[in-house]
Design an enzyme around this catalytic site. Sequence first.
Site, PDB file in Angstrom:
ATOM      1  N   SER A 149      -3.972  -2.555  -0.232  1.00 37.29           N
ATOM      2  CA  SER A 149      -2.915  -3.438   0.245  1.00 37.29           C
ATOM      3  C   SER A 149      -3.528  -4.784   0.613  1.00 37.29           C
ATOM      4  O   SER A 149      -4.543  -4.845   1.296  1.00 37.29           O
ATOM      5  CB  SER A 149      -2.246  -2.822   1.477  1.00 37.29           C
ATOM      6  OG  SER A 149      -1.342  -3.751   2.038  1.00 37.29           O
ATOM      7  N   GLN A 199      -7.929   0.662   4.021  1.00 38.93           N
ATOM      8  CA  GLN A 199      -8.776   0.107   5.088  1.00 38.93           C
ATOM      9  C   GLN A 199     -10.185  -0.302   4.631  1.00 38.93           C
ATOM     10  O   GLN A 199     -10.961  -0.808   5.433  1.00 38.93           O
ATOM     11  CB  GLN A 199      -8.896   1.113   6.237  1.00 38.93           C
ATOM     12  CG  GLN A 199      -7.638   1.244   7.080  1.00 38.93           C
ATOM     13  CD  GLN A 199      -7.278  -0.039   7.830  1.00 38.93           C
ATOM     14  OE1 GLN A 199      -8.121  -0.916   8.049  1.00 38.93           O
ATOM     15  NE2 GLN A 199      -6.021  -0.155   8.213  1.00 38.93           N
ATOM     16  N   THR A 247      10.135  -8.277 -11.499  1.00 38.31           N
ATOM     17  CA  THR A 247       9.482  -9.557 -11.758  1.00 38.31           C
ATOM     18  C   THR A 247       8.259  -9.709 -10.855  1.00 38.31           C
ATOM     19  O   THR A 247       8.330  -9.449  -9.660  1.00 38.31           O
ATOM     20  CB  THR A 247      10.475 -10.718 -11.524  1.00 38.31           C
ATOM     21  OG1 THR A 247      11.606 -10.495 -12.360  1.00 38.31           O
ATOM     22  CG2 THR A 247       9.843 -12.063 -11.853  1.00 38.31           C
ATOM     23  N   ASN A 276      -7.333   4.605   9.513  1.00 33.08           N
ATOM     24  CA  ASN A 276      -6.942   3.339  10.132  1.00 33.08           C
ATOM     25  C   ASN A 276      -7.034   3.367  11.659  1.00 33.08           C
ATOM     26  O   ASN A 276      -7.191   2.336  12.291  1.00 33.08           O
ATOM     27  CB  ASN A 276      -5.525   2.947   9.702  1.00 33.08           C
ATOM     28  CG  ASN A 276      -4.552   4.092   9.766  1.00 33.08           C
ATOM     29  OD1 ASN A 276      -4.716   5.102   9.076  1.00 33.08           O
ATOM     30  ND2 ASN A 276      -3.554   3.971  10.605  1.00 33.08           N
ATOM     31  N   HIS A 316      -2.544  -7.252   2.599  1.00 32.99           N
ATOM     32  CA  HIS A 316      -2.481  -7.845   3.946  1.00 32.99           C
ATOM     33  C   HIS A 316      -3.531  -7.296   4.911  1.00 32.99           C
ATOM     34  O   HIS A 316      -3.681  -7.796   6.023  1.00 32.99           O
ATOM     35  CB  HIS A 316      -1.071  -7.757   4.531  1.00 32.99           C
ATOM     36  CG  HIS A 316      -0.642  -6.424   5.062  1.00 32.99           C
ATOM     37  ND1 HIS A 316      -0.758  -6.102   6.394  1.00 32.99           N
ATOM     38  CD2 HIS A 316      -0.082  -5.349   4.472  1.00 32.99           C
ATOM     39  CE1 HIS A 316      -0.263  -4.882   6.589  1.00 32.99           C
ATOM     40  NE2 HIS A 316       0.145  -4.404   5.434  1.00 32.99           N
ATOM     41  N   GLY A 360       0.829  -1.207   0.000  1.00 30.56           N
ATOM     42  CA  GLY A 360       0.000   0.000   0.000  1.00 30.56           C
ATOM     43  C   GLY A 360       0.863   1.256   0.000  1.00 30.56           C
ATOM     44  O   GLY A 360       0.525   2.255  -0.650  1.00 30.56           O
ATOM     45  N   THR A 361       1.973   1.207   0.708  1.00 24.37           N
ATOM     46  CA  THR A 361       2.875   2.355   0.779  1.00 24.37           C
ATOM     47  C   THR A 361       3.396   2.713  -0.614  1.00 24.37           C
ATOM     48  O   THR A 361       3.374   3.882  -1.012  1.00 24.37           O
ATOM     49  CB  THR A 361       4.066   2.031   1.716  1.00 24.37           C
ATOM     50  OG1 THR A 361       3.543   1.675   2.996  1.00 24.37           O
ATOM     51  CG2 THR A 361       5.002   3.206   1.850  1.00 24.37           C
ATOM     52  N   CYS A 377       2.798   1.764  13.928  1.00 22.11           N
ATOM     53  CA  CYS A 377       4.109   2.260  13.523  1.00 22.11           C
ATOM     54  C   CYS A 377       4.774   3.067  14.617  1.00 22.11           C
ATOM     55  O   CYS A 377       5.978   3.245  14.613  1.00 22.11           O
ATOM     56  CB  CYS A 377       3.984   3.125  12.275  1.00 22.11           C
ATOM     57  SG  CYS A 377       2.884   2.425  11.061  1.00 22.11           S
TER      58      CYS A 377
HETATM   59  C1  PLP Z   1      -1.702  -0.476   6.359  1.00 24.28           C
HETATM   60  C2  PLP Z   1      -1.979   0.815   5.692  1.00 24.28           C
HETATM   61  C3  PLP Z   1      -1.113   1.322   4.694  1.00 24.28           C
HETATM   62  C4  PLP Z   1       0.181   0.646   4.337  1.00 24.28           C
HETATM   63  O1  PLP Z   1       0.051  -0.522   3.590  1.00 24.28           O
HETATM   64  P1  PLP Z   1       1.332  -1.479   3.479  1.00 24.28           P
HETATM   65  O2  PLP Z   1       0.934  -2.540   2.518  1.00 24.28           O
HETATM   66  O3  PLP Z   1       1.605  -1.997   4.855  1.00 24.28           O
HETATM   67  O4  PLP Z   1       2.458  -0.638   2.962  1.00 24.28           O
HETATM   68  C5  PLP Z   1      -1.455   2.501   4.072  1.00 24.28           C
HETATM   69  N1  PLP Z   1      -2.568   3.174   4.409  1.00 24.28           N
HETATM   70  C6  PLP Z   1      -3.421   2.731   5.349  1.00 24.28           C
HETATM   71  C7  PLP Z   1      -4.651   3.504   5.645  1.00 24.28           C
HETATM   72  C8  PLP Z   1      -3.150   1.545   6.028  1.00 24.28           C
HETATM   73  O5  PLP Z   1      -3.988   1.117   6.971  1.00 24.28           O
END
Ligand code: PLP
Length: 391
Positions: A201, A181, A239, A153, A203, A74-75, A327
């Site tokens: 993202s 989110q 890749t 979040n 995860h 997501g970053t 974080c």
């Molecule tokens: C977890 C999160 C991210 C970051 O995603 P990653 O895949 O861990 O880099 C970005 N924005 C929000 C709102 C998040 O909750």
Amino acid sequence: MPDRKVIYFDNNATTRVAPEVIEAMQPYFEKLWGNPSSVYRFGNQLHQAIETAREQCAAMVNADPREILFTSCGTESNNTALHSALVTNPGKRHVITTAVEHSANMKFGKHLKQLGHDVTFLPVESDGSIDIHLVEKSIRKDTAVVSIMWANNETGVLFPIEEIAAICRAHDVLFHTDAVQVPGKLKMDVRELDVDFLSLSAHKLHAPKGIGLLYVKKRTKFSPYVFGGGQEGGRRAGTENVPYIIGFGRAAQLAMESLDDEQTRVRKLRDRLEDGILKTIPRTVRTGAKEARLPNTSNIAFEGIEAEGILLMLDQLNVCASSGSACTTGSLTPSHVLTAMGLSAARAKSCLRLSLGLYNTEAEVDFVLEKMPGIIAKLRGEHGHKHAGKS
Ligand SMILES: *Cc1c(COP(=O)(O)O)cnc(C)c1O
């Protein structure tokens, strides 16, 4: 079932990988481990699998598969969107975002500032909401992009993304939203929203860490952030992480199938937990708007104590929750999100975030509800409280 002993109420930090997702990924580690860019079938047959996953992810947000770009997280998606907007608008140096973004967006804004860009961090109201007139008033002739998250979040508070996107369109400014989110919790439709960029993202959606996507609207100009090979149509080199892309696709499919039931189920659980705490424990206050909020998130201030203490005692019971954002855990700085809402440092540090998900049960909620009064009484030094000393 997940590890029976762990009660995981921290689903906004990450989520358990669904067994169905692991099953879908398995063949791509064991048998189908080729490079999709190879000319022979052992490699290039993987192209079709990747395209199927792209279709599954696109379907979840009602996009065209060609508008989906896989990234590493997501970053990276957030950084890519802002970078692209600035590169494709070389005369424009102004960026608008908010003071409550995830660090994955906010730190890039601060970085851009150091590079000489002008960045406006919009304030929020005390309930975490945003004044959309302020968004409009902040747009200038040299504004390249507005980047505002869909759901927070830490508090779960939702921003009116569709209205903000319309304002940006009217002023001919690009709009990006960090929607990490949202999937699995609310319906997503990029056509209805009409945004230029949207980040996700995997995860946070019961797929592995280290895979994300960026939606880029068909006619929105794009410039890559990662250069190298011609993967992703030359828009994101490197890749392809084939097993994780497959897992992301399967997770998107599962999220779509279960969304309607899950939204209602998780909201009931969250409300049971939140109402229970607010009712049985004195001097507790909900943080952030009640209604315009994700169905799974609760953020509660416990006056007079630090959430850090609650977390340690919950951990003794194998209950996972969060204070501020993951974080900054371990640091003494209060959450930037909560202080932006006007909370004092002490009040911000007293806030506990409970975020529920697919695998949580009513029994888990009731267990935590039973234990909480004792924990809080102990931390407040209220000896002789009927629950104190029990755990
Ligand atoms: C977890 C999160 C991210 C970051 O995603 P990653 O895949 O861990 O880099 C970005 N924005 C929000 C709102 C998040 O909750």
